[in-house]
Write an enzyme that holds these catalytic residues in place. Structure first.
Site, PDB file in Angstrom:
ATOM      1  CB  ALA A  65      -0.879  -0.011   1.242  1.00  0.00           C
ATOM      2  N   GLY A 109       0.658  -5.082   0.992  1.00  0.00           N
ATOM      3  CA  GLY A 109      -0.604  -5.159   0.247  1.00  0.00           C
ATOM      4  C   GLY A 109      -0.420  -5.769  -1.136  1.00  0.00           C
ATOM      5  CD  GLU A 112      -2.051  -7.800   3.127  1.00  0.00           C
ATOM      6  OE1 GLU A 112      -1.936  -6.610   2.764  1.00  0.00           O
ATOM      7  OE2 GLU A 112      -2.414  -8.120   4.265  1.00  0.00           O
ATOM      8  CD  GLU A 132       2.252  -5.748   5.577  1.00  0.00           C
ATOM      9  OE1 GLU A 132       3.127  -6.606   5.821  1.00  0.00           O
ATOM     10  OE2 GLU A 132       1.349  -5.920   4.740  1.00  0.00           O
TER      11      GLU A 132
END
Ligand code: DAK
Length: 258
Positions: A65, A109, A112, A132
């Site tokens: 992200a 992300g 993911e 993260e």
């Protein structure tokens, strides 16, 4: 709709979505996630599309992200807006087969989103990770759960707690990716796989995907019953009759997606 942060192209019944923020290593900002969701909903509604490839560029599938976008977020803002929820659900909910073709970084992300796809074909330079923890947070789009189901507890804990990256070979050994190919063969391999899937009966491929996915939510006995019911239902289709007749008559099947 014209997109700014993704590119959507077609190759017969295969659609290719390329995430396209190369300067930020395809970091997932809200706009890219919205565009991805919009493209997927249109591709799902389009009967002429039978398989999708989601990819990035040679350096990055997506490095996570967009940290610069979310650094100042606060709890209530995240809770109320649910930043990615609706949009990442689009990949999760997508009902047609979708392949992640991953080169370079698939982190946070990005990893993911790759794991939300049905399977991952990796280039030999791919690097997967859930880093993260280095940012003082943890995965928030299903990373702890999907990684656990894909590779088991030991590697999930290792990756999520140390934040280290796993290369393509380790990811293949661990079962996160289905195949590893040289970087210059990545898209060719993904397109071949997608074309093969697209040549099958579209509803049968969708039901097969649904059944495998259902297994994540069910006991073995429930999953087997679910599989049996859908298997039986396939005998109502033209494509089952055609597929089996074609085998017996030693010819290629002509599926009609019904
Ligand atoms: N966000 C924003 N920009 C990024 C980025 C990212 N994730 N990753 C890279 N970039 C940018 C860099 O800032 C740099 O930009 P400029 O400085 O040139 O403007 C450019 O991309 C090139 O990056 P580097 O210069 O760092 O390139 P290197 O080859 O040296 O290093 C790297 C590559 C991938 C090792 C490094 O960039 C890196 O560590 N990137 C961050 C990886 C990371 O920590 N990813 C996890 C992000 S957190 C949520 C659910 C989930 C999430 C968020 C919300 N909700 C439910 C609300 C997900 C969170 C995450 O994914």
């Amino acid at each position: 709709m014209a997109y700014d942060d993704i590119e959507l192209t077609r190759d017969g019944a295969v659609a290719i979505i390329q995430m396209d923020r190369p300067k930020a290593l395809n970091a997932l900002n809200l706009n890219m996630m919205k565009e991805l969701a919009d493209a997927l909903s249109k591709l799902e509604a389009d009967d002429s599309v039978s398989c999708v490839i989601l990819t990035g560029n040679e350096k990055a599938f997506a490095a996570g992200a967009d940290i610069k976008d979310m650094a100042e977020d606060d709890y209530l803002g995240l809770y109320k807006n649910d930043r990615f929820e609706e949009n990442h659900m689009a990949t999760e909910r997508f009902r047609k087969p979708i392949i992640a073709a991953v080169a370079g970084y698939a982190l946070g992300g990005g990893c993911e989103v790759a794991m939300m796809c049905d399977f991952i074909i990796a280039a030999d330079n791919a690097k997967f990770g859930q880093p993260e923890i280095n940012l003082g947070v943890m995965p928030g789009m299903g990373g702890t759960q999907r990684m656990l189901r894909a590779v088991g507890k030991a590697k999930t804990m290792d990756l999520c707690l140390t934040g280290r990256m796993m290369d393509a070979d380790e990811a293949e050994r661990a079962g996160l990716v289905s195949r590893v190919v040289p970087l210059d063969k990545l898209m060719e391999t993904a397109k071949e796989a997608a074309a093969k899937i697209a040549s099958q009966s579209q509803p049968i491929a969708m039901m097969t995907k649904e059944t495998v996915e259902a297994g994540f939510e069910m006991s073995l006995a429930q999953g087997i019953r679910y599989e049996r019911r859908l298997f039986q239902s396939m005998f109502t289709t033209h494509d089952q009759k055609e597929g089996m007749a074609a085998f017996i008559e030693k010819r290629k099947p002509h599926f009609k997606n019904r």
